[in-house]
Design a protein around this motif. Structure first.
Motif, short mmCIF file in Angstrom:
data_model
loop_
_atom_site.label_atom_id
_atom_site.label_comp_id
_atom_site.label_asym_id
_atom_site.label_seq_id
_atom_site.Cartn_x
_atom_site.Cartn_y
_atom_site.Cartn_z
N UNK A 1 -25.71 -71.25 50.49
CA UNK A 1 -24.85 -72.36 50.95
C UNK A 1 -25.31 -72.87 52.31
N UNK A 2 -25.72 -71.96 53.18
CA UNK A 2 -26.12 -72.35 54.54
C UNK A 2 -27.50 -73.00 54.56
N UNK A 3 -28.44 -72.46 53.80
CA UNK A 3 -29.84 -72.91 53.86
C UNK A 3 -30.16 -74.02 52.86
N UNK A 4 -29.42 -74.08 51.75
CA UNK A 4 -29.72 -74.99 50.64
C UNK A 4 -31.21 -74.96 50.31
N UNK A 5 -31.68 -73.81 49.81
CA UNK A 5 -33.11 -73.65 49.54
C UNK A 5 -33.55 -74.50 48.35
N UNK A 6 -34.88 -74.62 48.22
CA UNK A 6 -35.46 -75.32 47.09
C UNK A 6 -35.56 -74.42 45.87
N UNK A 7 -35.52 -73.10 46.10
CA UNK A 7 -35.67 -72.11 45.04
C UNK A 7 -35.03 -70.82 45.48
N UNK A 8 -34.43 -70.10 44.52
CA UNK A 8 -33.87 -68.78 44.80
C UNK A 8 -34.54 -67.77 43.88
N UNK A 9 -35.04 -66.69 44.48
CA UNK A 9 -35.52 -65.53 43.73
C UNK A 9 -34.41 -64.50 43.82
N UNK A 10 -33.88 -64.11 42.69
CA UNK A 10 -32.66 -63.31 42.65
C UNK A 10 -32.84 -62.02 41.87
N UNK A 11 -32.62 -60.90 42.55
CA UNK A 11 -32.66 -59.59 41.89
C UNK A 11 -31.42 -59.47 41.00
N UNK A 12 -31.56 -58.78 39.89
CA UNK A 12 -30.43 -58.62 38.98
C UNK A 12 -29.55 -57.44 39.40
N UNK A 13 -30.18 -56.30 39.68
CA UNK A 13 -29.39 -55.10 39.96
C UNK A 13 -29.23 -54.90 41.47
N UNK A 14 -28.01 -55.21 41.94
CA UNK A 14 -27.67 -55.04 43.35
C UNK A 14 -26.32 -54.34 43.44
N UNK A 15 -26.06 -53.66 44.54
CA UNK A 15 -24.86 -52.84 44.62
C UNK A 15 -23.53 -53.61 44.69
N UNK A 16 -23.46 -54.73 45.43
CA UNK A 16 -22.16 -55.38 45.58
C UNK A 16 -21.83 -56.30 44.42
N UNK A 17 -22.70 -57.25 44.14
CA UNK A 17 -22.56 -58.14 43.00
C UNK A 17 -23.88 -58.15 42.26
N UNK A 18 -23.84 -58.05 40.94
CA UNK A 18 -25.12 -58.11 40.22
C UNK A 18 -25.62 -59.55 40.21
N UNK A 19 -26.88 -59.71 39.91
CA UNK A 19 -27.51 -61.02 39.93
C UNK A 19 -26.89 -62.01 38.96
N UNK A 20 -26.36 -61.52 37.84
CA UNK A 20 -25.72 -62.40 36.87
C UNK A 20 -24.49 -63.07 37.51
N UNK A 21 -23.68 -62.26 38.20
CA UNK A 21 -22.49 -62.79 38.87
C UNK A 21 -22.87 -63.76 39.97
N UNK A 22 -23.89 -63.40 40.74
CA UNK A 22 -24.35 -64.29 41.81
C UNK A 22 -24.82 -65.61 41.22
N UNK A 23 -25.59 -65.54 40.16
CA UNK A 23 -26.11 -66.74 39.51
C UNK A 23 -24.97 -67.64 39.04
N UNK A 24 -23.97 -67.04 38.39
CA UNK A 24 -22.82 -67.83 37.93
C UNK A 24 -22.10 -68.50 39.10
N UNK A 25 -21.91 -67.75 40.19
CA UNK A 25 -21.21 -68.30 41.36
C UNK A 25 -22.01 -69.44 41.98
N UNK A 26 -23.33 -69.29 42.03
CA UNK A 26 -24.17 -70.37 42.56
C UNK A 26 -24.11 -71.60 41.68
#
Length: 175
Positions: A46-71
């Motif tokens: 939200x702060x950087x508004x990047x041109x591309x995001x590389x997103x790991x799937x398995x993370x401790x707080x939120x998995x990448x699927x959840x992050x992707x949906x939120x984005x």
């Protein structure tokens, strides 16, 4: 990579992976931003508004699927391309990623030449998308200017007609 800097956000909880990806992307002349968790990744996106995001799937707080949906649900970040990087190699995980809104997938360990090609492809797609958006804005502006010119011409024609009517009326009154 040509033109303006290409901003990439790397979201991964593993500092070694973030460093490796950052180094590769910097060699590709990308401006790299990193986040170490799903939540900090969402904030960074939200702060950087990047041109591309590389997103790991398995993370401790939120998995990448959840992050992707939120984005994808956020209008600010909904159009940013997302490449999910996963150690999961099964079909169901990839389908879940597609449902979440991922544009591409890379399997860990990441093959650097493949990552380089995918980043370049996403850059090209972004460039085309921006070109189309710019052309659409220009066409909308042209339509607006054309309408304004039509209205101005109509106002001039009406003023001319009113002037003629007044001249004829004054001429008749003078007789």
């Amino acid at each position: 990579m040509q033109g303006q800097p290409y901003h990439v956000l790397v979201i991964d909880d593993d500092p070694n992976v973030r460093d490796i990806l950052s180094d590769l992307l910097k060699r590709e002349r990308c401006v790299v931003h990193t986040a170490e968790s799903g939540l900090s990744g969402i904030a960074a996106a939200r702060a950087e508004l990047p041109d591309l995001i590389l997103l790991d799937v398995m993370m401790p707080d939120l998995d990448g699927f959840s992050v992707c949906r939120m984005l994808r649900d956020d209008p600010l970040t909904a159009e940013v391309p997302i490449i999910m990087i996963t150690a999961l190699d099964d079909r169901l995980s990839r389908l879940e990623g597609v449902k979440a809104g991922a544009d591409e997938f890379l399997s860990k360990p990441v093959e650097l030449s493949e990552l380089r090609l995918r980043v370049r492809t996403m850059q090209r797609i972004n460039r085309y998308r921006r070109l189309i958006e710019e052309r659409e804005r220009a066409a909308a502006q042209e339509r607006l200017l054309t309408e304004q010119a039509r209205q101005a011409a109509q106002a001039v024609a009406e003023a001319y007609d009113q002037t003629l009517i007044r001249m004829v009326t004054c001429t008749r009154s003078a007789r």
